[in-house]
Design an enzyme around this catalytic site. Sequence first.
Site, PDB file in Angstrom:
ATOM      1  N   PRO A   1       0.827  -1.209   0.000  1.00 19.38           N
ATOM      2  CA  PRO A   1       0.000   0.000   0.000  1.00 19.38           C
ATOM      3  C   PRO A   1       0.864   1.264   0.000  1.00 19.38           C
ATOM      4  CG  PRO A   1       0.154  -0.878   2.212  1.00 19.38           C
ATOM      5  CD  PRO A   1       0.860  -1.862   1.316  1.00 19.38           C
TER       6      PRO A   1
ATOM      7  N   ARG B   1      -2.533  16.134  -8.887  1.00 17.00           N
ATOM      8  CA  ARG B   1      -3.582  15.132  -9.008  1.00 17.00           C
ATOM      9  C   ARG B   1      -4.887  15.658  -9.631  1.00 17.00           C
ATOM     10  NH1 ARG B   1      -5.787  12.814  -5.290  1.00 17.00           N
ATOM     11  NH2 ARG B   1      -5.990  10.808  -6.345  1.00 17.00           N
TER      12      ARG B   1
ATOM     13  N   CYS C   1       0.240  29.239 -15.459  1.00 14.65           N
ATOM     14  CA  CYS C   1      -0.273  29.683 -16.749  1.00 14.65           C
ATOM     15  C   CYS C   1      -0.753  28.486 -17.561  1.00 14.65           C
ATOM     16  CB  CYS C   1       0.814  30.452 -17.496  1.00 14.65           C
ATOM     17  SG  CYS C   1       0.197  31.350 -18.921  1.00 14.65           S
TER      18      CYS C   1
END
Length: 460
Positions: free
Chosen positions: A288, A326, A358
């Site tokens: 994990p 993300r 930008c």
Amino acid sequence: MTKYAETASRQGNDREWLAYRSGDLHVEDVPLSDVATAVQTPFYCYSADAIRSAYQCLAAALSPSEVSICFAVKANGNIAVLRLLSELGCGMDIVSGGELERALAAGVPASKIIFSGVGKTRAEIARALDVGIHQINVESAAEVAVVAEIARALGKRAPVALRVNPDVDAKTHAKITTATKESKFGIPIGDVADLYAEVAAMPELEALGIAVHIGSQIHDMAPYRRAFSAMADLVTSMRGRGLVVPRLDLGGGIGIASDDTVGPDIAEYAKIIAETVGYLGCELTVEPGRWLVGRAGLLVTELLYLKDIAGGTMGILDVGMNDLMRPALYDAHHPVLPLHEPRTAVAVPAYSLVGPICESSDKFGSYEGLGELRAGDLLAFDCAGAYGASMASTYNSRDLVAEVLVEGSLFRTIRRRQDIGEMLKLEQAGAWQVPARAGQGMAERASDGAVCTPMTVGAR
């Protein structure tokens, strides 16, 4: 077990380590606004006790099946975080030579490190064998040949497991699905037994087992059951051919809760492992990443400007997609918490939160319940402990974000900001060099009596 571990099994919203006290958001016993006074925003902040709690919860659930845990370093490679987990007994799952060096620098024994990844270089493989890691998860017949060649040259026997692609859809985001037949990862399940037999016959390699990893941020436990059952059938079939299969690496991918959702039930996950592969007698490992650190971290930012837009109000932050990739990459939506409780309960419009980069993709989503915001307010993106700082960059020549660890009533910086001054030092130009083959041609022409004069840049 730490005082927060009892509430960690489903990783719901009841997190004692993260709470408002007297109107101020605290991580453990530290007001986040105090950290923001000492450390320039944006910065990541992690709770040491939350990480311990998550590990202890998972370890307790898996203990009846004697499953070892290796943390996926790609989720959060900070050596302070790796050291904390290693001290709890956690091993490491790495996917690059750099992650190997991070794990070693954190004091992780090489014997507790598994090297995964589809594109290992020869230098990375040689270094892994030299330090004596636990296992290399090989992903193709071509890689088998290279590992054998390097082991032969070093006079070592390489510990190898084959990564299986079981063609199981984890039903998660397309960019974090890794075990369908279209994926670049692993060896098709139908080819594994024959290749494993070849590995077992090679004196440079030690065939130790098989591995699987079906994806990330998995909430539905059904794909795990299908994948692990397929692995059990494969092990049984391979043993029927007289092959020895002592290890089974089950990968990671356990999702976490966010917003008002409740995360996967770790008790159910442990039950699936016990029922599908527990009877095989293999050494079992899980890997994990997000589940151990994701909900233990926040990303703190300052609101720079408010801007009226069609249909609402935009909040422009000092944190950008270079700091938290993300949302742009995976369409992720991180909860947001004000560092001070909202000023009023009166309904206010939702805020569209964006960054300064930008790029049109530099946006984090629409948020309600933040109260009335003003320029200068501090906010925290929740559930940011995994794939946040580890994916951060210096795009737009912005500083590389800092990281902070909280332990009880204390905090410390565990990665300082890398500013533009340090970045520019990396770009100091070296001396011009003549390519080796060009230099050889010059020498040959000179030996024939020709005069060779190096060309000046810009000359005609």
